[in-house]
Scaffold this motif. Structure first.
Motif, PDB file in Angstrom:
ATOM      1  N   HIS A 149       0.797  -1.051  -0.073  1.00  0.00           N
ATOM      2  CA  HIS A 149       0.098   0.165  -0.078  1.00  0.00           C
ATOM      3  C   HIS A 149       0.700   1.153  -0.019  1.00  0.00           C
ATOM      4  O   HIS A 149       0.567   2.056  -0.614  1.00  0.00           O
ATOM      5  CB  HIS A 149      -0.959  -0.020   1.405  1.00  0.00           C
ATOM      6  N   ASP A 174      -7.314   5.133  -0.337  1.00  0.00           N
ATOM      7  CA  ASP A 174      -8.255   4.362   0.657  1.00  0.00           C
ATOM      8  C   ASP A 174      -9.360   3.844  -0.118  1.00  0.00           C
ATOM      9  O   ASP A 174      -9.832   4.251  -1.220  1.00  0.00           O
ATOM     10  CB  ASP A 174      -8.711   5.553   1.441  1.00  0.00           C
ATOM     11  N   HIS A 208      -7.877  -2.699  -1.020  1.00  0.00           N
ATOM     12  CA  HIS A 208      -6.853  -3.521  -0.275  1.00  0.00           C
ATOM     13  C   HIS A 208      -6.113  -4.642  -1.238  1.00  0.00           C
ATOM     14  O   HIS A 208      -6.741  -5.330  -1.633  1.00  0.00           O
ATOM     15  CB  HIS A 208      -7.889  -4.257   0.776  1.00  0.00           C
TER      16      HIS A 208
END
Length: 207
Positions: free
Chosen positions: A152, A159, A162
Protein backbone atom coordinates in the motif's frame (compact mmCIF):
# COMPACT_ATOMS: atom_id res chain seq x y z
CA UNK A 1 18.14 -23.48 -26.87
CA UNK A 2 17.16 -25.95 -24.17
CA UNK A 3 19.10 -29.18 -24.10
CA UNK A 4 17.29 -32.50 -24.46
CA UNK A 5 17.78 -33.43 -20.78
CA UNK A 6 16.04 -30.26 -19.59
CA UNK A 7 13.21 -30.68 -22.08
CA UNK A 8 12.60 -34.26 -20.96
CA UNK A 9 12.72 -33.16 -17.32
CA UNK A 10 10.08 -30.49 -17.96
CA UNK A 11 7.81 -32.89 -19.84
CA UNK A 12 8.06 -35.45 -17.05
CA UNK A 13 7.32 -32.83 -14.40
CA UNK A 14 4.25 -31.71 -16.36
CA UNK A 15 3.02 -35.30 -16.59
CA UNK A 16 3.68 -35.94 -12.89
CA UNK A 17 1.71 -32.83 -11.94
CA UNK A 18 -1.50 -33.90 -13.68
CA UNK A 19 -4.12 -34.32 -10.96
CA UNK A 20 -4.89 -37.87 -9.87
CA UNK A 21 -8.60 -37.09 -9.78
CA UNK A 22 -11.28 -39.34 -8.25
CA UNK A 23 -13.89 -38.15 -10.77
CA UNK A 24 -13.33 -36.94 -14.32
CA UNK A 25 -12.88 -33.16 -14.65
CA UNK A 26 -11.96 -30.67 -17.38
CA UNK A 27 -8.46 -31.36 -18.72
CA UNK A 28 -7.18 -27.82 -18.11
CA UNK A 29 -8.07 -28.12 -14.44
CA UNK A 30 -6.21 -31.42 -14.14
CA UNK A 31 -3.11 -29.99 -15.78
CA UNK A 32 -2.87 -26.80 -13.72
CA UNK A 33 -0.18 -26.50 -11.09
CA UNK A 34 1.85 -23.70 -9.51
CA UNK A 35 5.51 -23.79 -10.62
CA UNK A 36 8.34 -21.76 -9.17
CA UNK A 37 10.40 -21.83 -12.36
CA UNK A 38 9.35 -20.59 -15.79
CA UNK A 39 10.39 -20.92 -19.42
CA UNK A 40 12.55 -18.28 -21.02
CA UNK A 41 9.59 -17.13 -23.12
CA UNK A 42 8.23 -13.59 -23.14
CA UNK A 43 4.72 -13.02 -21.85
CA UNK A 44 3.54 -10.55 -24.50
CA UNK A 45 1.13 -7.65 -24.22
CA UNK A 46 -1.33 -9.74 -26.21
CA UNK A 47 -0.97 -12.59 -23.70
CA UNK A 48 -1.70 -10.26 -20.79
CA UNK A 49 -4.64 -8.68 -22.59
CA UNK A 50 -6.18 -12.12 -23.02
CA UNK A 51 -5.67 -12.92 -19.34
CA UNK A 52 -7.30 -9.69 -18.24
CA UNK A 53 -10.13 -10.17 -20.72
CA UNK A 54 -10.89 -13.44 -18.92
CA UNK A 55 -11.02 -11.43 -15.69
CA UNK A 56 -13.27 -8.85 -17.32
CA UNK A 57 -15.95 -11.47 -17.97
CA UNK A 58 -15.82 -13.03 -14.50
CA UNK A 59 -18.94 -13.22 -12.35
CA UNK A 60 -19.26 -10.66 -9.54
CA UNK A 61 -21.90 -9.70 -7.00
CA UNK A 62 -24.23 -7.06 -8.51
CA UNK A 63 -21.72 -6.81 -11.37
CA UNK A 64 -19.54 -4.51 -9.25
CA UNK A 65 -16.30 -5.98 -10.59
CA UNK A 66 -14.25 -4.98 -7.51
CA UNK A 67 -10.96 -6.51 -8.68
CA UNK A 68 -7.87 -4.40 -9.35
CA UNK A 69 -4.35 -5.43 -10.45
CA UNK A 70 -0.87 -3.93 -10.66
CA UNK A 71 1.54 -5.86 -12.88
CA UNK A 72 5.11 -5.34 -13.99
CA UNK A 73 7.68 -7.06 -16.17
CA UNK A 74 11.00 -8.41 -14.97
CA UNK A 75 13.75 -5.84 -15.31
CA UNK A 76 11.64 -2.80 -14.40
CA UNK A 77 11.61 -0.69 -11.25
CA UNK A 78 7.97 -1.60 -10.64
CA UNK A 79 8.85 -5.31 -10.78
CA UNK A 80 11.54 -4.76 -8.15
CA UNK A 81 9.02 -2.89 -5.99
CA UNK A 82 6.65 -5.86 -6.11
CA UNK A 83 9.53 -8.18 -5.17
CA UNK A 84 10.29 -5.96 -2.18
CA UNK A 85 6.76 -6.58 -0.88
CA UNK A 86 7.00 -10.38 -1.03
CA UNK A 87 7.74 -12.69 1.89
CA UNK A 88 11.32 -13.85 2.34
CA UNK A 89 10.36 -17.32 1.10
CA UNK A 90 8.83 -16.02 -2.12
CA UNK A 91 11.84 -13.78 -2.71
CA UNK A 92 13.87 -16.98 -3.18
CA UNK A 93 12.25 -17.74 -6.55
CA UNK A 94 9.72 -15.11 -7.66
CA UNK A 95 12.34 -12.55 -8.87
CA UNK A 96 12.99 -14.86 -11.84
CA UNK A 97 9.36 -14.79 -13.04
CA UNK A 98 8.72 -12.91 -16.30
CA UNK A 99 5.81 -10.96 -14.78
CA UNK A 100 4.72 -10.25 -11.22
CA UNK A 101 1.30 -8.96 -10.23
CA UNK A 102 -0.41 -7.65 -7.11
CA UNK A 103 -4.12 -8.28 -6.70
CA UNK A 104 -6.51 -6.00 -4.87
CA UNK A 105 -10.20 -5.40 -4.32
CA UNK A 106 -12.44 -2.39 -3.74
CA UNK A 107 -13.79 -2.62 -0.20
CA UNK A 108 -17.05 -0.72 -0.58
CA UNK A 109 -19.88 -0.43 -3.08
CA UNK A 110 -20.38 2.79 -5.01
CA UNK A 111 -22.97 3.90 -2.44
CA UNK A 112 -20.54 3.41 0.44
CA UNK A 113 -21.66 0.07 1.85
CA UNK A 114 -19.13 -2.62 2.80
CA UNK A 115 -18.83 -5.10 -0.08
CA UNK A 116 -18.78 -8.36 1.84
CA UNK A 117 -18.36 -10.31 -1.42
CA UNK A 118 -15.46 -8.32 -2.89
CA UNK A 119 -12.75 -10.80 -1.89
CA UNK A 120 -14.91 -13.67 -3.15
CA UNK A 121 -15.27 -11.88 -6.49
CA UNK A 122 -11.52 -11.25 -6.72
CA UNK A 123 -11.04 -14.99 -6.24
CA UNK A 124 -13.52 -15.75 -8.99
CA UNK A 125 -11.72 -13.39 -11.36
CA UNK A 126 -8.40 -15.08 -10.65
CA UNK A 127 -10.04 -18.45 -11.25
CA UNK A 128 -11.08 -17.23 -14.69
CA UNK A 129 -7.58 -15.92 -15.34
CA UNK A 130 -6.03 -19.20 -14.20
CA UNK A 131 -8.09 -21.34 -16.60
CA UNK A 132 -7.44 -18.92 -19.49
CA UNK A 133 -3.72 -19.00 -18.67
CA UNK A 134 -3.71 -22.79 -18.61
CA UNK A 135 -5.34 -22.81 -22.05
CA UNK A 136 -2.42 -20.66 -23.24
CA UNK A 137 0.23 -22.86 -21.51
CA UNK A 138 0.90 -19.99 -19.11
CA UNK A 139 1.37 -20.77 -15.42
CA UNK A 140 0.17 -18.64 -12.54
CA UNK A 141 1.64 -19.07 -9.08
CA UNK A 142 -0.64 -17.35 -6.56
CA UNK A 143 1.14 -16.12 -3.42
CA UNK A 144 -0.36 -15.29 -0.05
CA UNK A 145 3.12 -14.31 1.13
CA UNK A 146 2.97 -10.57 0.47
CA UNK A 147 3.30 -7.65 2.88
CA UNK A 148 0.12 -5.82 1.89
CA UNK A 149 0.79 -2.88 4.20
CA UNK A 150 4.14 -2.27 2.54
CA UNK A 151 2.54 -2.70 -0.89
CA UNK A 152 0.00 0.00 0.00
CA UNK A 153 2.84 2.37 0.83
CA UNK A 154 5.11 1.47 -2.08
CA UNK A 155 2.37 1.80 -4.68
CA UNK A 156 0.39 4.55 -2.96
CA UNK A 157 -2.83 2.51 -2.97
CA UNK A 158 -5.82 4.82 -2.45
CA UNK A 159 -8.14 4.49 0.53
CA UNK A 160 -10.93 2.00 -0.01
CA UNK A 161 -8.80 -0.61 -1.78
CA UNK A 162 -6.99 -3.58 -0.25
CA UNK A 163 -4.00 -5.51 -1.63
CA UNK A 164 -4.69 -9.22 -1.21
CA UNK A 165 -2.14 -11.47 -2.94
CA UNK A 166 0.69 -11.57 -5.45
CA UNK A 167 0.92 -13.69 -8.60
CA UNK A 168 3.92 -14.85 -10.63
CA UNK A 169 3.16 -15.25 -14.34
CA UNK A 170 5.17 -17.10 -16.98
CA UNK A 171 5.13 -19.95 -19.45
CA UNK A 172 5.54 -23.44 -18.08
CA UNK A 173 9.08 -24.81 -18.27
CA UNK A 174 12.53 -23.81 -17.14
CA UNK A 175 15.31 -25.95 -15.68
CA UNK A 176 14.74 -27.12 -12.12
CA UNK A 177 18.44 -26.77 -11.37
CA UNK A 178 17.85 -23.02 -11.18
CA UNK A 179 16.05 -23.70 -7.88
CA UNK A 180 17.57 -24.48 -4.50
CA UNK A 181 17.41 -28.08 -3.27
CA UNK A 182 14.55 -27.12 -0.92
CA UNK A 183 12.51 -25.60 -3.73
CA UNK A 184 13.28 -28.47 -6.12
CA UNK A 185 11.87 -30.90 -3.58
CA UNK A 186 8.68 -28.86 -3.31
CA UNK A 187 8.45 -28.51 -7.07
CA UNK A 188 8.62 -32.26 -7.65
CA UNK A 189 6.57 -33.37 -4.63
CA UNK A 190 3.39 -35.36 -5.26
CA UNK A 191 0.28 -33.22 -5.27
CA UNK A 192 -2.20 -33.77 -2.43
CA UNK A 193 -5.83 -32.74 -1.99
CA UNK A 194 -8.39 -33.39 0.72
CA UNK A 195 -11.12 -35.87 -0.26
CA UNK A 196 -14.55 -34.45 -1.15
CA UNK A 197 -16.06 -35.86 2.03
CA UNK A 198 -14.06 -33.37 4.10
CA UNK A 199 -15.61 -30.28 2.51
CA UNK A 200 -18.82 -31.19 0.62
CA UNK A 201 -21.67 -32.02 3.01
CA UNK A 202 -25.08 -33.31 1.93
CA UNK A 203 -28.16 -32.04 3.80
CA UNK A 204 -26.34 -30.88 6.97
CA UNK A 205 -22.89 -29.81 8.18
CA UNK A 206 -20.39 -32.61 8.55
CA UNK A 207 -22.43 -35.32 6.85
Amino acid sequence: MKDTEHMNEERQLALDKIADNDHEIYALLKQRYSPRVFADTKVTDSDLNRLFEAVRWSASSSNLQPWRFIYARNGTDSFDKIVSCLSDFNKKWAPEAPVLMLTAYKEKTDDGRDNFHALHDLGLSLGNMTVQAQYMSIALHHMAGVDWKKAHEVFDIPDGYHISTAVAIGYYGGPLDELSEELREQETAKRKRNPQGEFAFKDEWGQ
